[in-house]
Structures are given as C-alpha cells and as structure tokens.
Scaffold this motif. Sequence first.
Motif, PDB file in Angstrom:
ATOM      1  N   LEU A 154      14.652  58.637 -22.815  1.00  0.00           N
ATOM      2  CA  LEU A 154      13.932  57.417 -23.154  1.00  0.00           C
ATOM      3  C   LEU A 154      12.446  57.511 -22.845  1.00  0.00           C
ATOM      4  CD1 LEU A 154      16.519  54.873 -21.731  1.00  0.00           C
ATOM      5  CD2 LEU A 154      16.206  55.558 -24.122  1.00  0.00           C
ATOM      6  N   ASP A 155      11.650  56.882 -23.689  1.00  0.00           N
ATOM      7  CA  ASP A 155      10.222  56.699 -23.434  1.00  0.00           C
ATOM      8  C   ASP A 155      10.116  55.373 -22.683  1.00  0.00           C
ATOM      9  OD1 ASP A 155       7.532  55.869 -23.583  1.00  0.00           O
ATOM     10  OD2 ASP A 155       7.216  57.001 -25.430  1.00  0.00           O
ATOM     11  N   VAL A 156       9.968  55.428 -21.368  1.00  0.00           N
ATOM     12  CA  VAL A 156      10.049  54.204 -20.565  1.00  0.00           C
ATOM     13  C   VAL A 156       8.924  53.220 -20.840  1.00  0.00           C
ATOM     14  CG1 VAL A 156      11.447  55.192 -18.732  1.00  0.00           C
ATOM     15  CG2 VAL A 156       8.978  55.296 -18.551  1.00  0.00           C
ATOM     16  N   SER A 157       7.742  53.694 -21.200  1.00  0.00           N
ATOM     17  CA  SER A 157       6.670  52.736 -21.479  1.00  0.00           C
ATOM     18  C   SER A 157       6.990  51.933 -22.731  1.00  0.00           C
ATOM     19  CB  SER A 157       5.312  53.416 -21.579  1.00  0.00           C
ATOM     20  OG  SER A 157       5.334  54.436 -22.528  1.00  0.00           O
ATOM     21  N   ARG A 158       7.627  52.539 -23.709  1.00  0.00           N
ATOM     22  CA  ARG A 158       8.038  51.788 -24.904  1.00  0.00           C
ATOM     23  C   ARG A 158       9.269  50.937 -24.638  1.00  0.00           C
ATOM     24  NH1 ARG A 158       6.703  56.411 -29.217  1.00  0.00           N
ATOM     25  NH2 ARG A 158       4.467  56.072 -29.221  1.00  0.00           N
ATOM     26  N   LEU A 159      10.114  51.389 -23.729  1.00  0.00           N
ATOM     27  CA  LEU A 159      11.313  50.629 -23.384  1.00  0.00           C
ATOM     28  C   LEU A 159      10.955  49.265 -22.823  1.00  0.00           C
ATOM     29  CD1 LEU A 159      14.443  50.618 -22.978  1.00  0.00           C
ATOM     30  CD2 LEU A 159      14.001  51.569 -20.703  1.00  0.00           C
ATOM     31  N   VAL A 160       9.891  49.204 -22.035  1.00  0.00           N
ATOM     32  CA  VAL A 160       9.533  47.938 -21.393  1.00  0.00           C
ATOM     33  C   VAL A 160       8.535  47.125 -22.211  1.00  0.00           C
ATOM     34  CG1 VAL A 160      10.082  48.811 -19.106  1.00  0.00           C
ATOM     35  CG2 VAL A 160       7.732  48.956 -19.931  1.00  0.00           C
ATOM     36  N   GLU A 161       8.172  47.609 -23.403  1.00  0.00           N
ATOM     37  CA  GLU A 161       7.313  46.842 -24.302  1.00  0.00           C
ATOM     38  C   GLU A 161       8.185  46.144 -25.332  1.00  0.00           C
ATOM     39  OE1 GLU A 161       4.768  49.642 -26.195  1.00  0.00           O
ATOM     40  OE2 GLU A 161       3.557  49.971 -24.416  1.00  0.00           O
ATOM     41  N   ASP A 162       7.724  45.020 -25.804  1.00  0.00           N
ATOM     42  CA  ASP A 162       8.438  44.277 -26.835  1.00  0.00           C
ATOM     43  C   ASP A 162       7.444  43.324 -27.459  1.00  0.00           C
ATOM     44  OD1 ASP A 162      10.090  41.870 -27.843  1.00  0.00           O
ATOM     45  OD2 ASP A 162      11.616  43.386 -27.467  1.00  0.00           O
ATOM     46  N   GLU A 163       7.672  42.977 -28.717  1.00  0.00           N
ATOM     47  CA  GLU A 163       6.791  41.999 -29.368  1.00  0.00           C
ATOM     48  C   GLU A 163       6.858  40.661 -28.647  1.00  0.00           C
ATOM     49  OE1 GLU A 163       8.008  41.767 -33.419  1.00  0.00           O
ATOM     50  OE2 GLU A 163       7.360  43.790 -33.865  1.00  0.00           O
ATOM     51  N   GLU A 164       8.058  40.325 -28.119  1.00  0.00           N
ATOM     52  CA  GLU A 164       8.240  39.033 -27.461  1.00  0.00           C
ATOM     53  C   GLU A 164       7.604  38.998 -26.081  1.00  0.00           C
ATOM     54  OE1 GLU A 164      12.350  37.604 -27.514  1.00  0.00           O
ATOM     55  OE2 GLU A 164      12.780  39.230 -28.904  1.00  0.00           O
ATOM     56  N   ILE A 165       7.627  40.134 -25.386  1.00  0.00           N
ATOM     57  CA  ILE A 165       7.167  40.148 -23.997  1.00  0.00           C
ATOM     58  C   ILE A 165       6.879  41.580 -23.587  1.00  0.00           C
ATOM     59  CG2 ILE A 165       9.465  40.401 -22.956  1.00  0.00           C
ATOM     60  CD1 ILE A 165       8.560  38.451 -20.807  1.00  0.00           C
ATOM     61  N   ASP A 166       5.944  41.746 -22.686  1.00  0.00           N
ATOM     62  CA  ASP A 166       5.688  43.049 -22.086  1.00  0.00           C
ATOM     63  C   ASP A 166       6.118  42.895 -20.638  1.00  0.00           C
ATOM     64  OD1 ASP A 166       4.766  45.442 -21.091  1.00  0.00           O
ATOM     65  OD2 ASP A 166       2.849  45.338 -22.144  1.00  0.00           O
ATOM     66  N   ILE A 167       7.214  43.515 -20.268  1.00  0.00           N
ATOM     67  CA  ILE A 167       7.819  43.287 -18.960  1.00  0.00           C
ATOM     68  C   ILE A 167       6.864  43.610 -17.815  1.00  0.00           C
ATOM     69  CG2 ILE A 167       8.924  45.535 -18.715  1.00  0.00           C
ATOM     70  CD1 ILE A 167      11.349  44.081 -17.539  1.00  0.00           C
ATOM     71  N   VAL A 168       5.966  44.573 -18.013  1.00  0.00           N
ATOM     72  CA  VAL A 168       5.038  44.885 -16.927  1.00  0.00           C
ATOM     73  C   VAL A 168       3.929  43.846 -16.815  1.00  0.00           C
ATOM     74  CG1 VAL A 168       5.546  47.353 -16.912  1.00  0.00           C
ATOM     75  CG2 VAL A 168       3.660  46.491 -18.299  1.00  0.00           C
ATOM     76  N   ASP A 169       3.881  42.881 -17.747  1.00  0.00           N
ATOM     77  CA  ASP A 169       2.908  41.805 -17.639  1.00  0.00           C
ATOM     78  C   ASP A 169       3.508  40.506 -17.120  1.00  0.00           C
ATOM     79  OD1 ASP A 169       0.680  43.193 -18.351  1.00  0.00           O
ATOM     80  OD2 ASP A 169       0.822  42.713 -20.472  1.00  0.00           O
ATOM     81  N   ILE A 170       4.802  40.520 -16.770  1.00  0.00           N
ATOM     82  CA  ILE A 170       5.390  39.326 -16.169  1.00  0.00           C
ATOM     83  C   ILE A 170       4.639  39.064 -14.871  1.00  0.00           C
ATOM     84  CG2 ILE A 170       7.456  38.400 -15.016  1.00  0.00           C
ATOM     85  CD1 ILE A 170       9.145  39.924 -17.038  1.00  0.00           C
ATOM     86  N   PRO A 171       4.072  37.870 -14.677  1.00  0.00           N
ATOM     87  CA  PRO A 171       3.249  37.607 -13.496  1.00  0.00           C
ATOM     88  C   PRO A 171       3.918  38.000 -12.190  1.00  0.00           C
ATOM     89  CG  PRO A 171       3.101  35.767 -15.021  1.00  0.00           C
ATOM     90  CD  PRO A 171       4.146  36.716 -15.562  1.00  0.00           C
TER      91      PRO A 171
END
Length: 175
Positions: A154-171
């Motif tokens: 898996l490409d983990v940086s793409r795994l945690v990206e999504d059009e709906e949300i970027d998990i690493v940007d959850i406050p």
Amino acid sequence: MTQLSNTDHPQAMPGLQAELSEPIDTMYLTFPVGTELYGVSITVVTEIVGLQRIMSVPDVPHYIKGVINLRGKVIPLMDVRLRFGIPEKEYDDRTVVIVLQVNDAPVGLIVDGVNEVLDIPDDHIDRAHSFSNSEGRSLVKGLGRMDERVAILLDVSRLVEDEEIDIVDIPAARA
C-alpha cells in the motif's frame, strides 16, 4: 524474516528494526484484511497496539472509526476493511492497530491482525500502474512476490487521503 506474534503486540518498532540485518527500505509489515495479504513499509510504522476504547468523531467518512488517546497522543483510526469496501466484521482479540507516521502525523490502521515483516526487494515488486483510478492515483504501490505468495503493498500517503477528508488533517491528529 522476523515473525510478529498476533498476541504479543510490540509497543515500538525501533527495537524490531534494530534486530533486522537487512536494509529497512525493502521491509514490509504484512497483515491480513479479509482473505488478502497487505503490506506497508516498516519505515512508516511506529508501533502495533491492541485495540482500545475508540472515541467517536462526528462528520467523518464511515471508515474513520474515531480516535484513540495513546500515551497522550490523539490518533485517528481508519478501519482498513471499510476503506477497501470489505464487509465489516466484529473486532476480536486478533484485531490490532498499526500506528503509522504519515506526513508528520500519526494515523492508526485497524486491521484483522499482523503476520510478519518480510524483505521484498524492488525486483520482486510489480508496480501497480494498471491499478490507478481515473486521476492516475492508486492506493496500491505494487504487488510484492514472495515464492507462491503475493502481498498487496500500500501507498500509505494515498491510503489516508480522500476527497471527503484527509485523515492527517483531522484537528485531533495534531493535538
């Protein structure tokens, strides 16, 4: 090859990395999700922990189960089964959280268990160009061949990206 036990959840990967004699950039932590074997580079794995109380977070995609407080760090959790469209199953004593460091933020992947750390040299990885979506992006970095087995890397940086949300940007991930 280093074997990880499903019942003994190591608290940190640095000790494991020190045991390995091969270069770590070709090492992948493998884990089952459903009937398939997946892998992530151990260079982004910080620890593997047992499942603990998950605090819900409103208004996130269905595959974001919430956050955990791990020794004072708030870590968002993604259920990999749900992210891949695999039917949800009840968590059990083999279910673990693989904590990754992605773009300077911790992220936890809820998986069915962990298998082992495998050395998969680059010449044993078939690149995943044919698995890209319409924008030319894929969660699959490549397919790692080990004898008769294949691990989906898996490409983990793409795994945690999504059009709906970027998990690493959850406050909470930055708290």
